[in-house]
Scaffold this active site. Structure first.
Site, mmCIF file in Angstrom:
data_model
loop_
_atom_site.group_PDB
_atom_site.id
_atom_site.type_symbol
_atom_site.label_atom_id
_atom_site.label_comp_id
_atom_site.label_asym_id
_atom_site.label_seq_id
_atom_site.Cartn_x
_atom_site.Cartn_y
_atom_site.Cartn_z
ATOM 1 N N SER A 102 0.848 -1.195 0.000
ATOM 2 C CA SER A 102 0.000 0.000 0.000
ATOM 3 C C SER A 102 0.881 1.242 0.000
ATOM 4 O O SER A 102 2.052 1.175 -0.377
ATOM 5 C CB SER A 102 -0.929 -0.023 1.217
ATOM 6 N N ASN A 103 0.359 2.381 0.417
ATOM 7 C CA ASN A 103 1.152 3.614 0.483
ATOM 8 C C ASN A 103 0.639 4.477 1.640
ATOM 9 O O ASN A 103 -0.285 4.089 2.352
ATOM 10 C CB ASN A 103 1.075 4.359 -0.854
ATOM 11 N N HIS A 104 1.220 5.673 1.796
ATOM 12 C CA HIS A 104 0.953 6.483 2.990
ATOM 13 C C HIS A 104 -0.219 7.443 2.835
ATOM 14 O O HIS A 104 -0.388 8.342 3.665
ATOM 15 C CB HIS A 104 2.202 7.284 3.370
ATOM 16 N N ALA A 113 -4.558 7.455 -4.062
ATOM 17 C CA ALA A 113 -3.224 6.972 -4.396
ATOM 18 C C ALA A 113 -3.375 5.470 -4.682
ATOM 19 O O ALA A 113 -3.286 4.640 -3.781
ATOM 20 C CB ALA A 113 -2.268 7.231 -3.251
#
Ligand code: PMT
Length: 400
Positions: A208-210, A277
């Protein structure tokens, strides 16, 4: 569009234990640029002091029915001056008096003299709220066009649990901002994607991402405040989506889930803002059991995810399309290229640096592009404010 700045708000306070929470509401309103006058009832002053209210609002309170100011009748002048009256907490006594036109408090006199919007946040014990007399009074107020927020369920002053708790200060604040915002996007159906996507590796791990979802949620809120019906498709976010009547939420996990949900909605919207995102890749396969730590080194096989923004750009007819770009270098060149390649009407580019992480931050600065190049630089400021500035440009270009 700055909603609360240059607005005057009268805060009425009834005599209930949640009056202490209204102090925070006054602080938030002042911070957002509004001027505030507080009109507590006699009973309210048993719970909060005139000194606290005047200090927080930086203005004299309206406390006495016969109050004058330099020969002017205070409740009449306040009614002509104010843009909005908010009553929090609205006790059952105040609600009954409002419904039947009583004028034995300066707050009630101001209400009777005022012709603009009114919001009340009821708070009382469950049975008092559910009593037919209170419900009949609420119905009278609703039919008069008074807006009502809450009550919520939760801890009550008696120590019991149940319906009757005053709505959260954040929810009341958001509702006030919505009431003060001109409805220049009324009639629009808008789709917003927000937050990260999650691509599972095994039952426990994922890629995943932030992204926190803050920018996407700010856009959804701003759209709703401006009258649009919003469909917010979002991955797991660290912020709670706003509870506004014109925001519908669609939680998803993966890029494929997000694409499926977006395609179900897109025929019904005139505007799509892709702020999520989305993970560019996902593991080639999701392993059913936890992957064991057997080797020193391992490699992950990944496959490309669908590009949701590009898919929307290829539709005909397509909604007015706003993309985002998160770049760590060559912002202008890369962002404009994305705008052209993905057929966006507008593209909002944010530069990710150590000093300006954007992901998870409360503030953002953005360059906005159209098919001809850079059209706008939005300086670093709160994501809420950035969202409104983006929507100002959308509004100028959106034909509906
Ligand atoms: O959520 P916050 O913490 O508030 O952070 C906000 C943000 C940085 C996530 C947001 O402002 C932002 O920039 N979102 C887009 C991030 C991104 O994925 O950028 P990108 O350059 O990789 O993608 C470009 C565009 O294509 C984006 O509109 C993205 O939604 C879309 N995309 C990307 C990949 C993919 N598979 N499908 C897509 O639709």
């Amino acid at each position: 569009m700055k909603q609360a700045a240059a607005k005057h708000i009268t805060i009425g306070i009834g005599g209930g234990i949640s009056a202490y929470r209204t102090l925070e509401l006054i602080r938030l309103l002042k911070k957002s640029g509004a001027s505030v006058t507080v009109a507590p009832t006699k009973a309210a002053l048993h719970f909060v002091t005139e000194l606290s209210l005047e200090t927080l609002s930086q203005s004299a309170c309206l406390c006495h029915p016969l109050q004058t100011n330099n020969g002017q009748i205070s409740h009449i002048e306040e009614a002509y001056r104010t843009d909005l009256i908010v009553i929090a907490p609205a006790t059952c006594d105040l609600i009954a008096k409002m419904a039947h036109g009583f004028a034995d408090e300066i707050l009630l006199q101001t209400l009777l003299s005022f012709q603009g919007p009114v919001l009340i946040a009821p708070a009382m014990e469950t049975h008092m709220w559910q009593h037919p007399a209170t419900q009949a009074n609420i119905e009278i107020l609703r039919n008069r066009g008074i807006q009502i927020i809450g009550p919520d369920s939760g801890d009550l002053a008696s120590g019991r649990q149940g319906l009757g708790r005053m709505a959260s200060v954040d929810a009341i604040f958001e509702h006030i901002l919505a009431m003060l915002t001109p409805k220049d996007l009324a009639g629009i159906q808008a789709l917003v994607t927000a937050g990260p996507t999650i691509e599972s590796l095994d039952p426990i791990r994922f890629l995943s991402n932030h992204s926190s979802g803050k920018m996407g949620v700010a856009l959804a809120k701003a759209l709703a405040q401006r009258g649009a019906m919003v469909h917010l498709v979002h991955g797991p976010m660290s912020v709670t989506p706003p509870r506004l009547a014109n925001i519908r939420t669609y939680p998803i996990r993966s890029a494929n889930d997000m694409l499926g949900q977006v395609l179900e909605l897109v025929d019904h919207v005139q505007l799509a803002i892709c702020c999520a995102a989305v993970a560019d890749y996902r593991p080639t396969q999701v392993v059913q059991e936890k992957i064991k730590k057997s080797q020193e080194n391992t490699t992950l096989a990944l496959v490309k995810n669908p590009d949701i923004l590009r898919t929307l750009g290829q539709l005909s007819p397509k909604p007015f399309l706003v993309g985002f770009a998160a770049e760590t270098s060559d912002l202008e060149k890369n962002a404009w290229q994305k705008c052209l390649e993905k057929s966006c009407d507008l593209l909002c580019a944010n530069l990710i640096t150590k000093a300006n992480p954007v992901f998870g931050a409360d503030e953002n600065q953005i360059l906005v592009f159209d098919q001809n190049g850079l059209i706008l630089h939005i300086e670093n400021q709160s994501k809420d404010r950035v969202a409104h500035l983006i929507l100002d440009t959308v509004r100028q270009r959106l034909v509906f």
